[in-house]
Design a protein around this motif. Structure first.
Motif, PDB file in Angstrom:
ATOM      1  N   UNK A   3       0.763  -1.258   0.000  1.00 45.35           N
ATOM      2  CA  UNK A   3       0.000   0.000   0.000  1.00 45.35           C
ATOM      3  C   UNK A   3       0.790   1.302   0.000  1.00 45.35           C
ATOM      4  N   UNK A   4       2.099   1.246  -0.103  1.00 48.30           N
ATOM      5  CA  UNK A   4       2.900   2.478  -0.114  1.00 48.30           C
ATOM      6  C   UNK A   4       3.944   2.394  -1.225  1.00 48.30           C
ATOM      7  N   UNK A   5       4.581   3.516  -1.493  1.00 49.21           N
ATOM      8  CA  UNK A   5       5.623   3.567  -2.518  1.00 49.21           C
ATOM      9  C   UNK A   5       6.836   2.740  -2.085  1.00 49.21           C
ATOM     10  N   UNK A   6       7.421   2.037  -3.040  1.00 46.61           N
ATOM     11  CA  UNK A   6       8.727   1.409  -2.833  1.00 46.61           C
ATOM     12  C   UNK A   6       9.608   1.848  -3.985  1.00 46.61           C
ATOM     13  N   UNK A   7      10.491   2.780  -3.713  1.00 42.08           N
ATOM     14  CA  UNK A   7      11.464   3.268  -4.687  1.00 42.08           C
ATOM     15  C   UNK A   7      12.823   2.791  -4.211  1.00 42.08           C
ATOM     16  N   UNK A   8      13.440   1.909  -4.960  1.00 42.32           N
ATOM     17  CA  UNK A   8      14.683   1.284  -4.529  1.00 42.32           C
ATOM     18  C   UNK A   8      15.839   2.264  -4.360  1.00 42.32           C
ATOM     19  N   UNK A   9      15.724   3.457  -4.914  1.00 46.97           N
ATOM     20  CA  UNK A   9      16.778   4.455  -4.732  1.00 46.97           C
ATOM     21  C   UNK A   9      16.557   5.283  -3.462  1.00 46.97           C
ATOM     22  N   UNK A  33       8.928 -17.258  -0.102  1.00 46.40           N
ATOM     23  CA  UNK A  33       9.393 -18.383  -0.900  1.00 46.40           C
ATOM     24  C   UNK A  33      10.239 -17.967  -2.099  1.00 46.40           C
ATOM     25  N   UNK A  34       9.833 -16.899  -2.768  1.00 44.12           N
ATOM     26  CA  UNK A  34      10.566 -16.429  -3.943  1.00 44.12           C
ATOM     27  C   UNK A  34      10.631 -14.904  -3.913  1.00 44.12           C
ATOM     28  N   UNK A  35      11.812 -14.373  -4.095  1.00 47.25           N
ATOM     29  CA  UNK A  35      11.996 -12.929  -4.222  1.00 47.25           C
ATOM     30  C   UNK A  35      12.520 -12.660  -5.623  1.00 47.25           C
ATOM     31  N   UNK A  36      11.764 -11.898  -6.386  1.00 50.58           N
ATOM     32  CA  UNK A  36      12.201 -11.484  -7.714  1.00 50.58           C
ATOM     33  C   UNK A  36      12.723 -10.059  -7.617  1.00 50.58           C
ATOM     34  N   UNK A  37      14.003  -9.882  -7.828  1.00 49.45           N
ATOM     35  CA  UNK A  37      14.602  -8.549  -7.882  1.00 49.45           C
ATOM     36  C   UNK A  37      14.631  -8.138  -9.347  1.00 49.45           C
ATOM     37  N   UNK A  38      13.600  -7.407  -9.753  1.00 45.08           N
ATOM     38  CA  UNK A  38      13.482  -7.095 -11.181  1.00 45.08           C
ATOM     39  C   UNK A  38      13.125  -5.638 -11.451  1.00 45.08           C
ATOM     40  N   UNK A  39      13.088  -4.817 -10.433  1.00 43.19           N
ATOM     41  CA  UNK A  39      12.782  -3.406 -10.647  1.00 43.19           C
ATOM     42  C   UNK A  39      14.056  -2.665 -11.017  1.00 43.19           C
ATOM     43  N   UNK A  40      13.916  -1.515 -11.598  1.00 42.77           N
ATOM     44  CA  UNK A  40      15.099  -0.727 -11.888  1.00 42.77           C
ATOM     45  C   UNK A  40      14.819   0.404 -12.854  1.00 42.77           C
TER      46      UNK A  40
END
Length: 164
Positions: free
Chosen positions: A36-42, A62-69
């Motif tokens: 429900x909130x912003x997630x900006x990896x920077x 169980x699974x983490x997909x690191x695919x943002x950017x």
């Protein structure tokens, strides 16, 4: 990826930098939970908030997909002075994965998938000047550095920390 996993019966948690766009894209897909909130990896504070929220609501992952950017943006730095592509594409994922390690360990066989690209061919990671302080900024080279870092360094973190 989200649609396929949800259709297969998985509960898929989706954090997003833009909640409005995410709601529109994920509208009416069963088994999808939108953070429900912003997630900006920077932005480290949004990563910390997500980690805290996740650990309060879920015991395992169980699974983490690191695919943002982000890709090939003009020169800019985050609040710590890191070049923005390395901040988003690598450091943000690193911090996120590290914070979620307890939940990954609780899953007993969790997987971490790091999405990268051939952009690592643009050059090796520049450990001497990763933020382009002394060399001329090239958005493609910076993008390549972020993908090289994602491919090399995070693998070490995951294997080393998951075994402890």
């Amino acid at each position: 990826m989200t649609k396929c996993l949800a259709k297969a019966g998985a509960t898929v948690l989706v954090p997003a930098r833009n909640i409005t766009k995410a709601k529109k894209a994920l509208f009416e897909i069963e088994n999808v939970v939108l953070y429900p909130a912003e997630l900006d990896l920077s932005k480290r504070d949004t990563v910390e908030s997500f980690i805290t929220w996740f650990l309060e609501h879920f015991s395992k992952l169980d699974i983490l997909f690191n695919c943002a950017g982000i890709m090939t943006v003009p020169y800019k730095t985050d609040s710590f002075g890191n070049e923005l592509q390395i901040s988003s594409n690598y450091l943000g994922h690193y911090h996120l994965t590290n914070g979620l390690l307890p939940s990954l360990k609780n899953a007993n066989g969790a997987r971490v998938v790091n999405l990268s690209s051939r952009a690592h061919w643009f050059g090796p990671f520049n450990f001497v000047d990763p933020n382009f302080e002394d060399i001329s900024y090239d958005k493609w080279i910076a993008y390549g550095h972020s993908k090289t870092a994602m491919s090399l360094i995070q693998i070490f973190l995951i294997h080393y920390r998951m075994r402890k």
